[in-house]
Design an enzyme around this catalytic site. Structure first.
Site, mmCIF file in Angstrom:
data_model
loop_
_atom_site.group_PDB
_atom_site.id
_atom_site.type_symbol
_atom_site.label_atom_id
_atom_site.label_comp_id
_atom_site.label_asym_id
_atom_site.label_seq_id
_atom_site.Cartn_x
_atom_site.Cartn_y
_atom_site.Cartn_z
ATOM 1 N N LEU A 29 69.182 95.050 2.546
ATOM 2 C CA LEU A 29 69.452 95.023 4.500
ATOM 3 C C LEU A 29 69.437 96.239 4.764
ATOM 4 O O LEU A 29 68.443 95.769 5.896
ATOM 5 C CB LEU A 29 70.704 94.931 3.855
ATOM 6 C CG LEU A 29 71.953 95.233 5.491
ATOM 7 C CD1 LEU A 29 71.375 93.562 6.365
ATOM 8 C CD2 LEU A 29 73.646 95.039 5.268
ATOM 9 N N GLY A 198 74.691 87.516 17.188
ATOM 10 C CA GLY A 198 73.746 88.542 17.485
ATOM 11 C C GLY A 198 72.332 87.620 18.294
ATOM 12 O O GLY A 198 71.269 88.034 19.014
ATOM 13 N N GLU A 233 69.026 76.786 4.389
ATOM 14 C CA GLU A 233 68.250 76.949 3.523
ATOM 15 C C GLU A 233 67.392 76.549 2.668
ATOM 16 O O GLU A 233 68.052 75.586 1.431
ATOM 17 C CB GLU A 233 68.763 78.525 3.363
ATOM 18 C CG GLU A 233 69.164 79.536 4.015
ATOM 19 C CD GLU A 233 68.389 81.051 3.874
ATOM 20 O OE1 GLU A 233 69.145 81.845 4.298
ATOM 21 O OE2 GLU A 233 69.571 81.202 1.972
ATOM 22 N N ASP A 252 79.868 82.898 2.069
ATOM 23 C CA ASP A 252 78.860 84.189 2.206
ATOM 24 C C ASP A 252 78.562 83.183 3.458
ATOM 25 O O ASP A 252 77.624 84.124 4.327
ATOM 26 C CB ASP A 252 77.801 83.276 1.356
ATOM 27 C CG ASP A 252 76.634 84.373 1.815
ATOM 28 O OD1 ASP A 252 76.740 85.364 1.773
ATOM 29 O OD2 ASP A 252 75.345 83.361 1.193
ATOM 30 N N HIS A 257 79.821 82.367 10.085
ATOM 31 C CA HIS A 257 78.413 81.961 10.773
ATOM 32 C C HIS A 257 78.747 81.186 11.181
ATOM 33 O O HIS A 257 79.310 80.884 12.345
ATOM 34 C CB HIS A 257 77.131 82.747 9.917
ATOM 35 C CG HIS A 257 76.821 83.652 9.428
ATOM 36 N ND1 HIS A 257 76.836 84.441 9.491
ATOM 37 C CD2 HIS A 257 76.180 83.882 8.277
ATOM 38 C CE1 HIS A 257 76.482 85.849 8.617
ATOM 39 N NE2 HIS A 257 75.831 85.169 8.127
ATOM 40 N N ARG A 385 69.234 74.257 19.101
ATOM 41 C CA ARG A 385 68.852 74.630 17.873
ATOM 42 C C ARG A 385 69.226 76.262 17.473
ATOM 43 O O ARG A 385 68.279 77.341 18.813
ATOM 44 C CB ARG A 385 67.217 74.137 17.634
ATOM 45 C CG ARG A 385 66.647 74.708 16.557
ATOM 46 C CD ARG A 385 67.120 74.792 14.915
ATOM 47 N NE ARG A 385 66.791 73.091 15.229
ATOM 48 C CZ ARG A 385 65.714 73.152 14.131
ATOM 49 N NH1 ARG A 385 64.574 73.628 13.839
ATOM 50 N NH2 ARG A 385 65.483 71.392 13.767
HETATM 51 C C1 BG6 Z 1 73.586 85.498 5.212
HETATM 52 C C2 BG6 Z 1 73.709 85.237 3.952
HETATM 53 O O1 BG6 Z 1 74.775 86.420 5.186
HETATM 54 O O2 BG6 Z 1 73.271 85.537 6.092
HETATM 55 C C3 BG6 Z 1 72.718 84.872 2.872
HETATM 56 O O3 BG6 Z 1 75.274 86.280 3.157
HETATM 57 C C4 BG6 Z 1 71.832 83.921 4.203
HETATM 58 O O4 BG6 Z 1 72.855 83.766 2.065
HETATM 59 C C5 BG6 Z 1 72.051 84.312 5.451
HETATM 60 O O5 BG6 Z 1 70.186 83.467 3.912
HETATM 61 C C6 BG6 Z 1 71.214 84.212 6.599
HETATM 62 O O6 BG6 Z 1 70.530 84.997 7.793
HETATM 63 P P1 BG6 Z 1 69.330 84.185 8.763
HETATM 64 O O7 BG6 Z 1 69.932 84.705 10.029
HETATM 65 O O8 BG6 Z 1 68.229 84.457 7.706
HETATM 66 O O9 BG6 Z 1 69.681 83.084 8.434
#
Ligand code: BG6
Length: 495
Positions: A29, A198, A233, A252, A257, A385
């Site tokens: 990270l 963000g 994903e 997760d 999110h 989107r």
């Molecule tokens: C993270 C999750 O919070 O967000 C991951 O732990 C995920 O599993 C990721 O892959 C996705 O983030 P982004 O910004 O790439 O869509």
């Protein structure tokens, strides 16, 4: 016309030095997101003149090794051309590494000494970025406090902490973490990050809804049939199985999110953009959502396919794990605006596409003059989107040019790439800047976190108590059929 600045532009903090301490500096990270975001802020002159960055982690490494690790992920997006190399050198000269143990007061006492030297013994603001696993948050925070590195709430210079999810794994463990952390960092000093808040398009949700008149009158149960939020994903757990298996897809990404995006779509207009007002509205709408019931939830796991191993075969996944890699849920919001409108949310890894999107599906036109009785034309849709290819489009019915009266769905399309020249910032750039500027509106307040857990905790506990086996879907497929059946029960088709 020049852009209208909705928020007063904050003064540049040139005379307020800051030390940014990245705990967990050798992890993914920090290397992939935090340091590149700090560099981008530096290139855009958003860091004060006197700033220093100290990376802290257990791994032994010398300064050169550390800087070489950081440089790997820095990009020249904001300083293209020859000057970029020089900018990187300048930036790296402000970064240094300090290795120590997370639970050791001695390590933090030594870190404190080093910080004072770097800071020239001057009063300096301190931002502690915890890019570390949640089980060490508390130990680290206590050690920081007992080593005297943190200034009390409301003081100048300030100390602030950024913490990364997961914040607990259900309502109780989250409350415990919140309460224990509050012994060290007051709520005003705590920035619980959800990086989706963000993202540019997510930040645009409030603008779209509240700075335009056209959507407001129809943004309710009289005109909206359903709302779909999809996050997909096309990869597996990518070496993170150890972490992922403890949490599963609901904890997760869904509880944070997706639910955050849902809150921004569903909340009432805040009376101002200040952090308290915005978060009050989010808490209200989350509290209007009753706990999810198992009948409204589908969980699934990917199986081997397309040359990729199944979740259960991945290294680090315990035998017989029931952690879902996919989930679909229907959430209700029992308030005047939304009662009866299903919010369908789904999230999954190992699917055939990678995207995140919000779809507002409107009701069909009543008594439509353009079609035979009994026929229903496809209704309007507002499609937001989030990624990739950020856009906002409105599906409308339109006459196909020609001598016949043929109708066709067509998009009014706002593509970010075509409409805006400006670089789209990474979510972490925007959020770290907010921390420096003391704007908590895009961070999760404790009561908001509690309300989010209340929606999912009973279902999560029931899944685990009853050892509910997830459905399956082949890797790189559209997901389990059961998710379609769930949508059908609400008369909806996933798009
Ligand atoms: C993270 C999750 O919070 O967000 C991951 O732990 C995920 O599993 C990721 O892959 C996705 O983030 P982004 O910004 O790439 O869509």
């Amino acid at each position: 016309m020049l852009p209208y600045h909705a928020k007063e532009q904050p003064p540049r903090m040139t005379d307020q030095p800051v030390s940014i301490i990245v705990l967990g500096a050798s992890g993914d990270l920090a290397r992939k997101k935090i340091f590149p975001a700090l560099f981008a802020l530096y290139c855009q002159k958003h860091l004060p003149d006197r700033f220093h960055i100290v990376g802290f982690a257990r791994t032994e490494m010398d300064q050169e090794e550390f800087r070489n690790k950081i440089i790997e992920n820095l990009t020249c997006r904001y300083s293209p051309g020859e000057s970029c190399g020089q900018r990187m050198e300048e930036f790296l000269a402000r970064c240094e590494y300090f290795s120590g143990e997370y639970d050791s007061q001695d390590s933090f006492l030594s870190l404190g000494q080093r910080l004072s030297e770097i800071e020239n013994h001057r009063e300096t603001n301190r931002l502690f970025y915890m890019a570390i696993p949640p089980f060490v948050f508390l130990g680290v925070s206590r050690a920081l406090k007992s080593a005297g590195l943190i200034s009390p709430p409301g003081s100048n210079p300030w100390s602030r902490a950024v913490i990364e999810k997961p914040f607990g794994s259900d309502r109780d463990s989250s409350d415990k973490l919140v309460n224990e952390m509050a012994e060290v960092f007051a709520e005003d000093q705590t920035y619980r990050i959800d990086h989706y808040l963000g993202k540019e398009v997510v930040q645009n949700l409030m603008v779209l809804r509240f700075a335009n008149l056209v959507f407001d009158p129809i943004w309710n149960r009289s005109y909206i049939d359903n709302i779909q939020i999809t996050w997909m994903e096309d990869i597996g757990t990518e070496g993170r199985a150890g972490y992922f298996d403890q949490y599963g897809i609901i904890r997760d990404v869904m509880q944070n999110h997706l639910l955050q995006m849902m809150a921004l779509v569903a909340m009432e207009p805040p009376i101002s953009l200040n952090a308290q007002d915005v978060r009050d509205e989010k808490v209200k709408v989350l509290r209007a959502a009753p706990p999810l019931e198992l009948k409204d939830l589908v969980v699934a796991q990917y199986t081997a396919s397309n040359g990729h191993e199944g979740y259960l075969e991945e290294k680090g996944v315990p035998e017989g794990s029931i952690a879902p890699t996919f989930a679909a849920a229907v959430i209700q919001v029992k308030n005047r605006r939304w009662d009866g409108v299903p919010f369908l949310i789904r999230a999954g890894k190992g699917l055939d596409r990678k995207f995140a999107e919000i779809r507002i599906q409107f009701r069909p036109v009543p008594g439509n003059t353009f079609c035979d009785p009994g026929t229903v034309l496809d209704p309007n849709e507002l499609v937001i989107r989030v990624q990739p290819d950020e856009s906002v489009s409105y599906r409308i019915m339109n006459k196909v040019p020609g001598l016949e009266m043929d109708l066709k769905e067509t998009d009014l399309n706002l593509s970010y790439q075509a409409a805006f020249e400006k670089e789209i910032p990474e979510a972490y750039e925007s959020l770290i800047l907010d921390v420096l500027e003391d704007d908590q509106s895009l961070f999760i307040r404790a009561d908001e976190l509690a309300a989010a857990w209340d929606i999912f905790t009973p279902a999560l506990q029931q899944l685990e108590r009853e050892n509910v086996k997830p459905e399956t879907y082949p890797f790189k497929s559209p997901g389990p059929e059961a998710a379609n059946r769930l949508a059908q029960e609400y008369g909806v088709k996933w798009k």
